[in-house]
Design a protein around this motif. Structure first.
Motif, PDB file in Angstrom:
ATOM      1  N   SER A   1       5.750  -3.298   7.047  1.00  0.00           N
ATOM      2  CA  SER A   1       4.477  -3.775   5.971  1.00  0.00           C
ATOM      3  C   SER A   1       3.656  -4.323   6.126  1.00  0.00           C
ATOM      4  O   SER A   1       2.950  -4.774   6.018  1.00  0.00           O
ATOM      5  CB  SER A   1       5.566  -4.552   4.356  1.00  0.00           C
ATOM      6  N   LEU A   2       4.003  -5.236   7.027  1.00  0.00           N
ATOM      7  CA  LEU A   2       3.368  -6.900   8.186  1.00  0.00           C
ATOM      8  C   LEU A   2       2.461  -6.144   8.616  1.00  0.00           C
ATOM      9  O   LEU A   2       0.802  -6.119   8.820  1.00  0.00           O
ATOM     10  CB  LEU A   2       4.478  -7.619   8.267  1.00  0.00           C
TER      11      LEU A   2
ATOM     12  N   ASP B   1      -0.434  -4.252   6.739  1.00  0.00           N
ATOM     13  CA  ASP B   1      -1.232  -5.230   6.283  1.00  0.00           C
ATOM     14  C   ASP B   1      -2.155  -5.217   7.002  1.00  0.00           C
ATOM     15  O   ASP B   1      -3.413  -5.620   7.184  1.00  0.00           O
ATOM     16  CB  ASP B   1      -0.505  -5.826   5.352  1.00  0.00           C
TER      17      ASP B   1
ATOM     18  N   ARG C   1      -4.504  -2.467   7.411  1.00  0.00           N
ATOM     19  CA  ARG C   1      -5.691  -2.338   6.157  1.00  0.00           C
ATOM     20  C   ARG C   1      -6.472  -4.123   6.844  1.00  0.00           C
ATOM     21  O   ARG C   1      -8.002  -2.968   6.488  1.00  0.00           O
ATOM     22  CB  ARG C   1      -4.647  -2.529   5.643  1.00  0.00           C
ATOM     23  N   GLU C   2      -6.085  -4.204   7.041  1.00  0.00           N
ATOM     24  CA  GLU C   2      -7.116  -5.896   7.547  1.00  0.00           C
ATOM     25  C   GLU C   2      -8.394  -6.068   8.338  1.00  0.00           C
ATOM     26  O   GLU C   2      -9.452  -5.831   8.295  1.00  0.00           O
ATOM     27  CB  GLU C   2      -6.371  -7.408   7.317  1.00  0.00           C
TER      28      GLU C   2
ATOM     29  N   SER D   1      -0.120   4.112   2.297  1.00  0.00           N
ATOM     30  CA  SER D   1      -0.399   2.807   2.090  1.00  0.00           C
ATOM     31  C   SER D   1      -2.126   2.362   2.619  1.00  0.00           C
ATOM     32  O   SER D   1      -1.991   1.030   2.353  1.00  0.00           O
ATOM     33  CB  SER D   1       0.467   1.290   2.849  1.00  0.00           C
TER      34      SER D   1
END
Length: 269
Positions: free
Chosen positions: A189-190, A193, A196-197, A218
């Motif tokens: 998950s990290l 994230d 995506r950033e 996601s």
């Protein structure tokens, strides 16, 4: 013009049948066509043996297809001059599934991330060091990690180093080949994230190859489904994916529901 265009790609592998000399052709990819626009992510879903990794290799210039074309920024990656191929290699990067086998165990994090910079940039020693520190910080690590070796990092940390290396030259497209599938759920998950950033901050495009629908959902803007070497469907939205009546997609959706006991009982009730 699309950033990446895959046009009618076909590829097969020859294998000899046991006790005979007759060659048997195993189709790996059949008439694959799709495109990726700048700043977008195409999630490519498929089970093991669907042809995902072969397609990834074809796009990266590692496995020449027997038929079809792969165009990157308008250039045929298999039929370009050396200068163009060098530019393609700079602008097209990859992050593989196994973070440990993707690096030289005898290199420090600094050396791993520096490799592309040394090949393509003309930086002074101090400029290169500052760039590497900046990249480490951008992926959630720090200057104190510069001199560490791969065995001193967790799988998630080492994948961050692989990502730092991949973005070091500010590429146009990154192929993410099962890049989070070997990580635990929290680390996965990290990393998603972070990806995506980076996509938003650098205007990156991704080809996100995975068997994990949740991970694909996601991060992806569009979804494609690969089955037995064929791209059976492309979906411009997650809603269209969920409303699809394709048996393969229905089976994928059911596999998500089956993970949760409550959903399982509702689904079968």
């Amino acid at each position: 013009m699309s950033l990446l265009q895959v046009k009618r790609v076909n590829h097969s592998f020859n294998s000899k049948k046991l006790f005979t000399w007759r060659k048997q052709s195993n189709k790996a990819l059949t008439n694959i066509s799709f495109s990726i626009e700048e700043g977008t992510c195409l999630g490519l879903l498929g089970t093991s043996g669907a042809g995902k990794s072969t397609l990834g290799k074809v796009i990266l210039g590692i496995q020449r297809p027997q038929k079809g074309q792969v165009l990157f920024q308008g250039y045929d990656i298999y039929n370009s001059d050396k200068m163009t191929q060098r530019k393609i290699r700079r602008d097209l990067q990859v992050v593989f599934q196994d973070s440990y086998s993707s690096v030289n165990p005898r290199m420090t994090a600094e050396r791993i991330i520096s490799e592309p910079l040394e090949n393509y940039e003309k930086l002074t020693v101090s400029e290169q060091r500052r760039t590497v520190i900046s990249l480490l910080e951008r992926v959630g690590l720090s200057e104190k990690d510069l001199k560490k070796y791969p065995h001193q990092f967790s799988g998630g940390q080492l994948q961050r180093i692989n990502i730092a290396r991949a973005i070091s030259l500010k590429p146009k497209l990154i192929v993410l080949d099962e890049s989070v599938s070997s990580l635990d759920m929290v680390t996965q998950s990290l990393i998603l994230d972070l990806l995506r950033e980076l996509k938003d901050d650098f205007g990156l495009s991704y080809l996100f190859i995975t068997h994990d629908i949740k991970a694909a959902f996601s991060i992806s803007d569009r979804l494609g489904v690969l089955e037995k070497g064929e791209l059976i469907e492309l979906y411009d939205s997650k809603e269209k994916f969920f409303s699809s009546r394709s048996p393969v997609v229905i089976q994928m959706r059911d596999s998500i529901l089956a993970e949760h006991p409550r959903s399982r009982s509702l689904h079968h009730g």
